[in-house]
Design an enzyme around this catalytic site. Structure first.
Site, PDB file in Angstrom:
ATOM      1  CG  ASP A   1      23.850 -11.738   3.279  1.00 27.00           C
ATOM      2  OD1 ASP A   1      23.645 -12.977   3.332  1.00 27.00           O
ATOM      3  OD2 ASP A   1      24.402 -11.185   2.309  1.00 27.00           O
TER       4      ASP A   1
ATOM      5  CG  MET B   1       5.631   3.050   5.345  1.00 30.45           C
ATOM      6  SD  MET B   1       5.709   2.252   6.973  1.00 30.45           S
ATOM      7  CE  MET B   1       6.204   0.601   6.519  1.00 30.45           C
ATOM      8  CD  GLU B   2       8.806   5.519   1.187  1.00 33.96           C
ATOM      9  OE1 GLU B   2       8.026   5.154   0.287  1.00 33.96           O
ATOM     10  OE2 GLU B   2       8.384   6.024   2.253  1.00 33.96           O
TER      11      GLU B   2
ATOM     12  CG  MET C   1      -1.942  -1.138   1.181  1.00 36.86           C
ATOM     13  SD  MET C   1      -2.816  -1.267  -0.394  1.00 36.86           S
ATOM     14  CE  MET C   1      -3.192  -3.001  -0.384  1.00 36.86           C
ATOM     15  CB  CYS C   2       4.443   1.987   0.207  1.00 34.06           C
ATOM     16  SG  CYS C   2       4.694   1.834   1.953  1.00 34.06           S
ATOM     17  CG  HIS C   3       1.021   6.421  -2.511  1.00 32.80           C
ATOM     18  ND1 HIS C   3       0.563   6.357  -1.220  1.00 32.80           N
ATOM     19  CD2 HIS C   3      -0.067   6.580  -3.295  1.00 32.80           C
ATOM     20  CE1 HIS C   3      -0.749   6.472  -1.220  1.00 32.80           C
ATOM     21  NE2 HIS C   3      -1.165   6.610  -2.462  1.00 32.80           N
TER      22      HIS C   3
END
EC number: 4.6.1.17
Length: 158
Positions: free
Chosen positions: A127, A112-113, A74-76
């Protein structure tokens, strides 16, 4: 509470931001990855076999910020105008603190970014070091600042 990502049928939707004004926006997120002292020392000395851990994690974090909308449905898609990832090696607590600052001028924020950038930077460190330290712990990922838009300034006490 009215959930903006749910339509009248109760299904997921992407919020329409076309009527929102473009404003300068910034988000800052932080997180930590705890590890053995030896692992932290080797990162600092540049002796991890896979290469320069922090340089790779920095690029991975930036790439993650740019691709957040591909991972979180749902992120643009946002045109990011700036993204900076920084690291603090904390030898006393045997951890690396990660900070992401993401900026844009647009109709929706970049929280969110910033969170995705920190998370992927931490995962990249994991990792690259897992061959020598499988006990690493990624934690404390949080938004600490958000500015711009209708809701204005948000700052978390840290």
């Amino acid at each position: 509470m009215n959930l903006t990502h749910i339509n009248e049928e109760g299904r997921a939707r992407m919020v329409d931001v076309s009527e929102k004004a473009e404003t300068k926006r910034e988000a800052v997120a932080i997180g930590s990855i705890y590890m053995k002292n030896e692992t932290l020392r080797r990162i600092h000395e540049g002796t991890i076999k896979k290469g320069d851990v922090l340089a790779v994690a920095q690029v991975a974090g930036i790439m993650a910020a740019k691709n957040t909308s591909h991972m979180i449905p749902m992120c643009h898609p946002i045109m990011i105008t700036g993204c900076d990832i920084s690291f603090n090696l904390d030898f006393e607590n045997s951890k690396i603190d990660i900070k992401a600052v993401v900026k844009t001028v647009g109709q929706t924020g970049v929280e969110m970014e910033a969170l995705t950038a920190v998370t992927v930077a931490a995962l990249t460190i994991y990792d690259m070091c897992k061959a020598i330290d499988r006990d690493m712990v990624i934690s404390e990922i949080m938004l600490v600042k958000k500015s711009g838009g209708k809701s204005g300034l948000y700052e978390r006490e840290v």
